[in-house]
Design a protein around this motif. Structure first.
Motif, PDB file in Angstrom:
ATOM      1  N   MET A   1      16.038 -44.517  12.037  1.00 50.08           N
ATOM      2  CA  MET A   1      15.436 -43.525  12.902  1.00 50.08           C
ATOM      3  C   MET A   1      14.254 -44.178  13.623  1.00 50.08           C
ATOM      4  O   MET A   1      13.479 -44.914  13.044  1.00 50.08           O
ATOM      5  N   ARG A   2      14.109 -43.857  14.893  1.00 51.91           N
ATOM      6  CA  ARG A   2      13.008 -44.369  15.696  1.00 51.91           C
ATOM      7  C   ARG A   2      11.726 -43.570  15.400  1.00 51.91           C
ATOM      8  O   ARG A   2      11.781 -42.411  14.998  1.00 51.91           O
ATOM      9  N   LEU A   3      10.606 -44.206  15.647  1.00 50.00           N
ATOM     10  CA  LEU A   3       9.311 -43.554  15.428  1.00 50.00           C
ATOM     11  C   LEU A   3       9.186 -42.294  16.266  1.00 50.00           C
ATOM     12  O   LEU A   3       8.695 -41.261  15.786  1.00 50.00           O
ATOM     13  N   ALA A   4       9.649 -42.324  17.497  1.00 45.13           N
ATOM     14  CA  ALA A   4       9.566 -41.150  18.375  1.00 45.13           C
ATOM     15  C   ALA A   4      10.339 -39.965  17.792  1.00 45.13           C
ATOM     16  O   ALA A   4       9.897 -38.814  17.883  1.00 45.13           O
ATOM     17  N   GLU A   5      11.485 -40.242  17.182  1.00 46.16           N
ATOM     18  CA  GLU A   5      12.270 -39.166  16.563  1.00 46.16           C
ATOM     19  C   GLU A   5      11.511 -38.567  15.374  1.00 46.16           C
ATOM     20  O   GLU A   5      11.511 -37.349  15.174  1.00 46.16           O
ATOM     21  N   ALA A   6      10.874 -39.424  14.593  1.00 48.23           N
ATOM     22  CA  ALA A   6      10.096 -38.952  13.442  1.00 48.23           C
ATOM     23  C   ALA A   6       8.911 -38.111  13.905  1.00 48.23           C
ATOM     24  O   ALA A   6       8.563 -37.107  13.265  1.00 48.23           O
ATOM     25  N   LEU A   7       8.301 -38.485  15.025  1.00 49.62           N
ATOM     26  CA  LEU A   7       7.186 -37.698  15.563  1.00 49.62           C
ATOM     27  C   LEU A   7       7.660 -36.310  15.987  1.00 49.62           C
ATOM     28  O   LEU A   7       6.968 -35.309  15.763  1.00 49.62           O
ATOM     29  N   ALA A   8       8.851 -36.234  16.564  1.00 48.90           N
ATOM     30  CA  ALA A   8       9.409 -34.934  16.949  1.00 48.90           C
ATOM     31  C   ALA A   8       9.724 -34.090  15.715  1.00 48.90           C
ATOM     32  O   ALA A   8       9.463 -32.883  15.690  1.00 48.90           O
ATOM     33  N   LEU A   9      10.270 -34.728  14.677  1.00 47.31           N
ATOM     34  CA  LEU A   9      10.551 -34.006  13.425  1.00 47.31           C
ATOM     35  C   LEU A   9       9.260 -33.516  12.774  1.00 47.31           C
ATOM     36  O   LEU A   9       9.211 -32.414  12.222  1.00 47.31           O
ATOM     37  N   ARG A  10       8.197 -34.339  12.844  1.00 42.74           N
ATOM     38  CA  ARG A  10       6.902 -33.926  12.282  1.00 42.74           C
ATOM     39  C   ARG A  10       6.366 -32.704  13.013  1.00 42.74           C
ATOM     40  O   ARG A  10       5.892 -31.755  12.388  1.00 42.74           O
ATOM     41  N   ALA A  11       6.439 -32.709  14.323  1.00 49.61           N
ATOM     42  CA  ALA A  11       5.975 -31.560  15.108  1.00 49.61           C
ATOM     43  C   ALA A  11       6.784 -30.312  14.755  1.00 49.61           C
ATOM     44  O   ALA A  11       6.219 -29.213  14.603  1.00 49.61           O
ATOM     45  N   ASP A  12       8.091 -30.473  14.597  1.00 47.70           N
ATOM     46  CA  ASP A  12       8.950 -29.341  14.237  1.00 47.70           C
ATOM     47  C   ASP A  12       8.605 -28.818  12.846  1.00 47.70           C
ATOM     48  O   ASP A  12       8.524 -27.601  12.640  1.00 47.70           O
ATOM     49  N   ALA A  13       8.378 -29.711  11.889  1.00 50.55           N
ATOM     50  CA  ALA A  13       8.022 -29.293  10.528  1.00 50.55           C
ATOM     51  C   ALA A  13       6.679 -28.572  10.518  1.00 50.55           C
ATOM     52  O   ALA A  13       6.501 -27.578   9.794  1.00 50.55           O
ATOM     53  N   SER A  14       5.736 -29.021  11.310  1.00 49.28           N
ATOM     54  CA  SER A  14       4.432 -28.350  11.404  1.00 49.28           C
ATOM     55  C   SER A  14       4.592 -26.944  11.966  1.00 49.28           C
ATOM     56  O   SER A  14       3.983 -25.992  11.461  1.00 49.28           O
ATOM     57  N   ARG A  15       5.406 -26.807  12.997  1.00 50.11           N
ATOM     58  CA  ARG A  15       5.652 -25.480  13.582  1.00 50.11           C
ATOM     59  C   ARG A  15       6.334 -24.556  12.571  1.00 50.11           C
ATOM     60  O   ARG A  15       5.966 -23.380  12.446  1.00 50.11           O
ATOM     61  N   ARG A  16       7.329 -25.086  11.855  1.00 47.55           N
ATOM     62  CA  ARG A  16       8.029 -24.269  10.855  1.00 47.55           C
ATOM     63  C   ARG A  16       7.071 -23.830   9.756  1.00 47.55           C
ATOM     64  O   ARG A  16       7.132 -22.672   9.305  1.00 47.55           O
ATOM     65  N   ALA A  17       6.188 -24.711   9.318  1.00 42.85           N
ATOM     66  CA  ALA A  17       5.227 -24.355   8.270  1.00 42.85           C
ATOM     67  C   ALA A  17       4.303 -23.232   8.755  1.00 42.85           C
ATOM     68  O   ALA A  17       4.014 -22.299   8.000  1.00 42.85           O
ATOM     69  N   GLU A  18       3.859 -23.309  10.000  1.00 46.43           N
ATOM     70  CA  GLU A  18       2.989 -22.255  10.542  1.00 46.43           C
ATOM     71  C   GLU A  18       3.734 -20.934  10.675  1.00 46.43           C
ATOM     72  O   GLU A  18       3.179 -19.866  10.397  1.00 46.43           O
ATOM     73  N   GLN A  19       4.992 -20.986  11.096  1.00 47.95           N
ATOM     74  CA  GLN A  19       5.785 -19.766  11.197  1.00 47.95           C
ATOM     75  C   GLN A  19       5.980 -19.141   9.816  1.00 47.95           C
ATOM     76  O   GLN A  19       5.876 -17.919   9.656  1.00 47.95           O
ATOM     77  N   LEU A  20       6.260 -19.977   8.817  1.00 47.26           N
ATOM     78  CA  LEU A  20       6.432 -19.474   7.459  1.00 47.26           C
ATOM     79  C   LEU A  20       5.138 -18.885   6.928  1.00 47.26           C
ATOM     80  O   LEU A  20       5.146 -17.862   6.235  1.00 47.26           O
ATOM     81  N   ARG A  21       4.009 -19.509   7.249  1.00 50.26           N
ATOM     82  CA  ARG A  21       2.715 -18.964   6.831  1.00 50.26           C
ATOM     83  C   ARG A  21       2.548 -17.537   7.358  1.00 50.26           C
ATOM     84  O   ARG A  21       2.155 -16.632   6.633  1.00 50.26           O
ATOM     85  N   SER A  22       2.869 -17.363   8.622  1.00 48.90           N
ATOM     86  CA  SER A  22       2.743 -16.052   9.241  1.00 48.90           C
ATOM     87  C   SER A  22       3.670 -15.038   8.566  1.00 48.90           C
ATOM     88  O   SER A  22       3.276 -13.897   8.298  1.00 48.90           O
ATOM     89  N   ARG A  23       4.894 -15.447   8.302  1.00 48.16           N
ATOM     90  CA  ARG A  23       5.854 -14.538   7.654  1.00 48.16           C
ATOM     91  C   ARG A  23       5.429 -14.216   6.221  1.00 48.16           C
ATOM     92  O   ARG A  23       5.595 -13.082   5.757  1.00 48.16           O
ATOM     93  N   ILE A  24       4.863 -15.195   5.520  1.00 50.70           N
ATOM     94  CA  ILE A  24       4.405 -14.966   4.144  1.00 50.70           C
ATOM     95  C   ILE A  24       3.260 -13.970   4.129  1.00 50.70           C
ATOM     96  O   ILE A  24       3.261 -13.011   3.343  1.00 50.70           O
ATOM     97  N   THR A  25       2.275 -14.171   4.993  1.00 52.45           N
ATOM     98  CA  THR A  25       1.128 -13.253   5.000  1.00 52.45           C
ATOM     99  C   THR A  25       1.548 -11.855   5.442  1.00 52.45           C
ATOM    100  O   THR A  25       0.977 -10.867   4.989  1.00 52.45           O
ATOM    101  N   GLY A  26       2.553 -11.777   6.297  1.00 55.78           N
ATOM    102  CA  GLY A  26       3.047 -10.465   6.717  1.00 55.78           C
ATOM    103  C   GLY A  26       3.827  -9.743   5.636  1.00 55.78           C
ATOM    104  O   GLY A  26       3.947  -8.515   5.657  1.00 55.78           O
TER     105      GLY A  26
END
Length: 154
Positions: A1-26
């Protein structure tokens, strides 16, 4: 995997974690006799997996950045340079904007009004900001190119 692909996956994982945080608190509390919209406990389990994936990606990205040579340093050095250049550009732009004061400098309607005088040479500061913006683009282009050329380390 290229570094750029890993950076995109990291951004996606960060977004998913924030979405889950919101759903958990709700869903963490609900009114007696009602059913929560989602099971907060299963969401906590899910976010745990996402955070483990995120941590792994961050570790691998950091290792890759530190080990990848760029010019006279590493990719980490280039990232630090870009961040500082962006901050410098922001400061220079803000200084020029403040000194220009929306075109009000040096003009007054009545003789009793005080004249506002810029403390900085606006044109020179804007020229410096333009030069720094060019440097940011050059460093950012180099970083982006390397991100697509380098394989992610384990």
């Amino acid at each position: 995997m290229r570094l750029a692909e890993a950076l995109a996956l990291r951004a996606d994982a960060s977004r998913r974690a924030e979405q889950l945080r919101s759903r958990i608190t709700g869903s963490a509390r609900f009114q007696e006799g009602e059913t929560p919209a989602e099971d907060a406990m299963s969401l906590l389990t899910e976010v745990g997996g996402v955070l483990e994936e995120l941590e792994s990606l961050i570790r691998r990205i950091n290792r890759t950045n530190a080990a990848t040579p760029v010019g006279g340093g590493t990719l980490t050095d280039a990232l630090a340079r870009r961040d500082v250049l962006r901050l410098r550009h922001s400061i220079l732009t803000a200084a020029a904007d403040a000194a220009a004061s929306d075109g009000q400098r040096g003009y007054r309607q009545l003789r009793s009004e005080l004249t506002i005088i810029p403390a900085l040479p606006v044109a020179e500061v804007r020229h410096q900001a333009d030069d720094v913006a060019r440097q940011v683009r050059e460093v950012d282009t180099l970083i982006q190119r390397i991100n697509w050329e380098v394989d992610l380390l384990d």
